[in-house]
Design an enzyme around this catalytic site. Structure first.
Site, PDB file in Angstrom:
ATOM      1  N   CYS A  64     -40.993   1.546  -1.915  1.00 17.23           N
ATOM      2  CA  CYS A  64     -40.267   0.306  -2.206  1.00 17.23           C
ATOM      3  C   CYS A  64     -40.182   0.058  -3.715  1.00 17.23           C
ATOM      4  O   CYS A  64     -39.595   0.833  -4.429  1.00 17.23           O
ATOM      5  CB  CYS A  64     -40.927  -0.859  -1.461  1.00 17.23           C
ATOM      6  SG  CYS A  64     -40.020  -2.410  -1.526  1.00 17.23           S
ATOM      7  N   ILE A  65     -40.804  -0.997  -4.212  1.00 15.26           N
ATOM      8  CA  ILE A  65     -40.747  -1.351  -5.634  1.00 15.26           C
ATOM      9  C   ILE A  65     -41.819  -0.639  -6.466  1.00 15.26           C
ATOM     10  O   ILE A  65     -41.752  -0.636  -7.699  1.00 15.26           O
ATOM     11  CB  ILE A  65     -40.834  -2.894  -5.820  1.00 15.26           C
ATOM     12  CG1 ILE A  65     -40.470  -3.323  -7.249  1.00 15.26           C
ATOM     13  CG2 ILE A  65     -42.219  -3.399  -5.454  1.00 15.26           C
ATOM     14  CD1 ILE A  65     -39.050  -3.058  -7.640  1.00 15.26           C
TER      15      ILE A  65
END
Length: 107
Positions: A82-83
């Site tokens: 994800c991030i």
């Protein structure tokens, strides 16, 4: 949701979620593991770094920085979901590494 006056503890919450023993990241010995995986989500942006507040000027937590540098130096896989690729970009950017964080076009 914490109760009034309660202080949250990432290690306590992590142990509850995994139903097991959780150790502080600063005790990590790279030689004991084949790879490291950093989950994504807001925790990576808020608890592992200051990205949620500082954006591109983020600071990465010292123990997270040490883990990423250690696995990179040992040429062991670093998984980033994800991030969390922002962590590697911030820590290893001087090494001209490439990371991806999603894409801009809708499918």
């Amino acid at each position: 949701e914490p109760m009034a006056g309660e202080k949250r503890n990432v290690l306590v919450e992590s142990a509850r979620i995994v139903r097991g023993d959780v150790k502080p990241l600063d005790t990590l010995d790279v030689s004991d593991f084949s790879a490291v995986i950093f989950p994504g989500g807001f925790g990576a942006a808020k608890n592992l770094s200051s990205f949620a507040v500082d954006g591109a000027d983020l600071k990465v937590q010292a123990d997270v920085r040490a883990a990423i540098e250690g696995f990179h130096a040992a040429k062991k896989p670093i998984g980033l979901c994800c991030i969390s690729p922002i962590l590697a970009a911030a820590v290893l950017g001087k090494n001209k590494v490439s990371v991806t964080v999603g894409h801009d076009t809708e499918e």
